[in-house]
Design an enzyme around this catalytic site. Structure first.
Site, PDB file in Angstrom:
ATOM      1  N   ASP A 279       0.843  -1.197   0.000  1.00 44.68           N
ATOM      2  CA  ASP A 279       0.000   0.000   0.000  1.00 44.68           C
ATOM      3  C   ASP A 279       0.879   1.248   0.000  1.00 44.68           C
ATOM      4  O   ASP A 279       0.658   2.176  -0.767  1.00 44.68           O
ATOM      5  CB  ASP A 279      -0.921  -0.021   1.220  1.00 44.68           C
ATOM      6  CG  ASP A 279      -1.992   1.066   1.185  1.00 44.68           C
ATOM      7  OD1 ASP A 279      -2.050   1.811   0.189  1.00 44.68           O
ATOM      8  OD2 ASP A 279      -2.777   1.158   2.135  1.00 44.68           O
TER       9      ASP A 279
ATOM     10  N   ASP B  37      -1.017   5.623 -12.811  1.00 43.96           N
ATOM     11  CA  ASP B  37       0.301   5.443 -12.214  1.00 43.96           C
ATOM     12  C   ASP B  37       0.232   4.542 -10.985  1.00 43.96           C
ATOM     13  O   ASP B  37      -0.664   4.671 -10.145  1.00 43.96           O
ATOM     14  CB  ASP B  37       0.849   6.821 -11.811  1.00 43.96           C
ATOM     15  CG  ASP B  37       2.244   6.752 -11.227  1.00 43.96           C
ATOM     16  OD1 ASP B  37       3.154   6.309 -11.939  1.00 43.96           O
ATOM     17  OD2 ASP B  37       2.419   7.151 -10.056  1.00 43.96           O
TER      18      ASP B  37
ATOM     19  N   HIS C  35      -0.101  -0.227  -5.816  1.00 47.04           N
ATOM     20  CA  HIS C  35      -0.109   0.368  -4.473  1.00 47.04           C
ATOM     21  C   HIS C  35      -1.457   0.965  -4.089  1.00 47.04           C
ATOM     22  O   HIS C  35      -1.607   1.482  -2.986  1.00 47.04           O
ATOM     23  CB  HIS C  35       0.958   1.463  -4.396  1.00 47.04           C
ATOM     24  CG  HIS C  35       2.291   1.041  -4.916  1.00 47.04           C
ATOM     25  ND1 HIS C  35       3.154   0.254  -4.190  1.00 47.04           N
ATOM     26  CD2 HIS C  35       2.893   1.276  -6.108  1.00 47.04           C
ATOM     27  CE1 HIS C  35       4.251   0.027  -4.921  1.00 47.04           C
ATOM     28  NE2 HIS C  35       4.109   0.632  -6.081  1.00 47.04           N
TER      29      HIS C  35
ATOM     30  N   GLU D 220      -0.328   1.101 -15.085  1.00 49.05           N
ATOM     31  CA  GLU D 220       1.045   0.703 -14.838  1.00 49.05           C
ATOM     32  C   GLU D 220       1.085  -0.229 -13.622  1.00 49.05           C
ATOM     33  O   GLU D 220       0.951   0.223 -12.485  1.00 49.05           O
ATOM     34  CB  GLU D 220       1.928   1.930 -14.572  1.00 49.05           C
ATOM     35  CG  GLU D 220       3.379   1.565 -14.322  1.00 49.05           C
ATOM     36  CD  GLU D 220       4.035   2.382 -13.224  1.00 49.05           C
ATOM     37  OE1 GLU D 220       5.273   2.400 -13.180  1.00 49.05           O
ATOM     38  OE2 GLU D 220       3.324   2.979 -12.413  1.00 49.05           O
TER      39      GLU D 220
END
Length: 529
Positions: free
Chosen positions: A222, A259, A263, A289
């Site tokens: 994360d 992007d 995460h 991505e």
């Protein structure tokens, strides 16, 4: 029966319905990433430079342009990945300037308008994972965790001073009235009180810890950098969903490059895409991505997003990188193995290199704060530049084969200080032209030997097709592969396209003996009478 069919049917592949080029066009679509990490030009802004290049890009056959993040960064030279304020496109006096590194809002929107006039679509780089450049500190209750295992605590709960308050004094309430503080974040990496760097998980009332719907690398991935956003918070979701529609409508962009999605909470990203697509355009483009060379890590993400986004084919890029590292020891017949474009071609945006793969070659003295931070965080996983000796072979694969949606890197096509090679740029421009003029119809493979492979595009009713050969030998050998270009080309002559002196006579059955010098690529096209 229809209900059962809908329950068990798969969603459509993203590239089958998303907008890739002008409506009604039969030309191959093509994307370019129009920036490098250090991109700057003298005497004008980057947005103006882009605007000046749009007619040339359109003529070459580019239908989409992925631009750098247009938002205000944490400092004037920031690229936008150090995201401070997504709503500031170079309009407000914040973080030391009005314009961003790339230029002013007026210049950005002017370039967007010119692109639309030339039927070139804009893709917005959406940096939704984190924020940097906070305006004030506040007391934050945290637990320090192991940077190599974010599920392992390194100490007890403690109170630190964190840069977590974002007031946006220059923008005020224009576009959005949301002010950010620790309530909307999950972690950070700096204690101002003790001047200590680390990974600190925010705890206390209202905080849920790390999201579980993220990549499991480092225990839980994360947290990446800066101040990590909690995408489960309803107010965060409302602000981002509103921004998604606003940025598309303001710029006329066709969609997003997402992007760092490994995460970000997967549920949030899916809802962000669904919400923005519903409020803007059902054919909205999206490419994510997810940086991993392991296809078994990528495939679950393609399923989780239910056809809402395509993905950059990092496994194929890593194959290119390994091929360039191992020279003739690499078996070219395995070049496509375990790639997204081979397993799920309708999800694959293919590329050779990009701004991230160049980053590790920037020295610490030359790097800006945000670029060096990214080197430290992603480090080894991004050290994957494709060597110059294999660059054109790799581009021939993504540009001339019949599957996947290719993206060309600015650094390989335009002069720059980081990675430019004049010979590569010259041949890449020819390959881009070959894609536009010849690379149509079915693909027939000819995996001849370990060091030489070929394929033929069979053409269609308006394009004659082409034959392609790739080599990774390191001597003066001349390869030869007998390939069939179709009976429609019987008794014709094919000529070499990357050089000007080669000829191949096609027999009555469509066969020809095509050649290629060792360590290079060659494209063969029909000689028009």
């Amino acid at each position: 029966m229809n209900i059962l069919k809908s329950l068990f049917s798969s969603p459509p592949a993203p590239l089958s319905y998303m907008k890739l080029g002008p409506d009604g066009s039969k030309d191959n679509p093509l994307m370019i990433q129009f920036f490098t990490w250090e991109s700057q030009v003298t005497e004008t802004s980057w947005w103006k430079h882009f605007e000046n290049e749009i007619p040339t890009l359109a003529e070459m056959g580019f239908t989409q342009v992925w631009l750098p993040p247009p938002n205000k960064a944490a400092h004037p030279e920031g690229r936008g990945y150090d995201a401070y304020d997504l709503w500031d496109l170079g309009e407000f006096d914040q973080k030391g300037s009005i314009a961003t590194r790339w230029g002013s809002k007026e210049e950005f929107l002017s370039a967007c308008r010119v692109a639309k006039e030339h039927q070139v679509d804009i893709i917005i780089d959406a940096v939704l994972n984190h924020k940097l450049g906070a305006d004030r500190v506040e007391e934050v209750k945290v637990i320090p965790v192991d940077p190599q295992n974010r599920l392992k605590a390194l100490g007890p709960r403690q109170e630190i001073e964190g840069w977590t308050i974002f007031d946006f004094p220059g923008r005020g309430n224009k576009y959005s009235s949301m002010r950010w503080n620790q309530e909307y974040f999950t972690g950070l990496d700096w204690d101002q009180k003790t001047q200590t760097k680390g990974v600190f998980k925010i705890v206390g009332k209202g905080h849920k810890g790390w999201s579980k719907n993220v990549d499991k690398e480092l225990g839980n991935y994360d947290y990446l950098l800066g101040v990590d956003i909690d995408h489960r918070h309803p107010e965060v979701q409302r602000d981002f969903f509103s921004w998604g529609s606003w940025i598309i409508e303001t710029t006329g962009a066709v969609g997003f490059r997402l992007d760092a999605i490994k995460h970000i909470d997967r549920g949030f990203t899916l809802r962000f895409l669904q919400s923005t697509r519903k409020s803007t355009n059902s054919r909205m483009f999206s490419v994510a991505e997810y940086w991993s060379g392991n296809i078994n890590s990528v495939l679950p993400y393609t399923r989780a997003f239910k056809g809402e986004t395509a993905f950059f084919d990092v496994p194929l890029h890593m194959n290119f990188h390994h091929a360039s590292q191992h020279y003739s020891r690499y078996d070219l017949r395995t070049l496509m193995d375990n790639s997204l474009v081979k397993i799920k071609p309708g999800h694959a945006v293919t590329f050779v290199d990009n701004h991230d793969t160049v980053i590790p070659y920037i020295s610490q003295n030359e790097a800006s704060a945000d670029s060096f931070l990214l080197v430290q965080v992603e480090g080894q996983s991004l050290e994957s530049w494709v060597g110059d000796h294999f660059k054109i072979q790799a581009y021939a694969v993504i540009l001339l084969r019949g599957t996947g949606y290719p993206c060309v890197f600015y650094g390989d096509l335009y002069p720059n200080t980081e990675c430019f090679n004049e010979n590569i740029a010259r041949n890449l421009e020819l390959l881009v032209k070959a894609r536009k003029l010849y690379a149509y119809g079915g693909t027939q493979d000819y995996p001849s030997t370990k060091n030489c492979i070929g394929f033929v595009r069979m053409g269609d009713s308006t394009h004659s097709g082409c034959a392609v050969i790739l080599s990774n030998r390191e001597d003066d050998y001349v390869h030869s592969i007998r390939m069939n270009v179709g009976r429609s080309h019987a008794e014709s002559t094919f000529q070499s396209y990357l050089t000007t002196d080669g000829r191949v006579e096609i027999d009555a059955e469509g066969w020809g003996e095509f050649t290629c010098f060792a360590g290079s690529a060659q494209v063969w096209v029909k000689l028009e009478s």
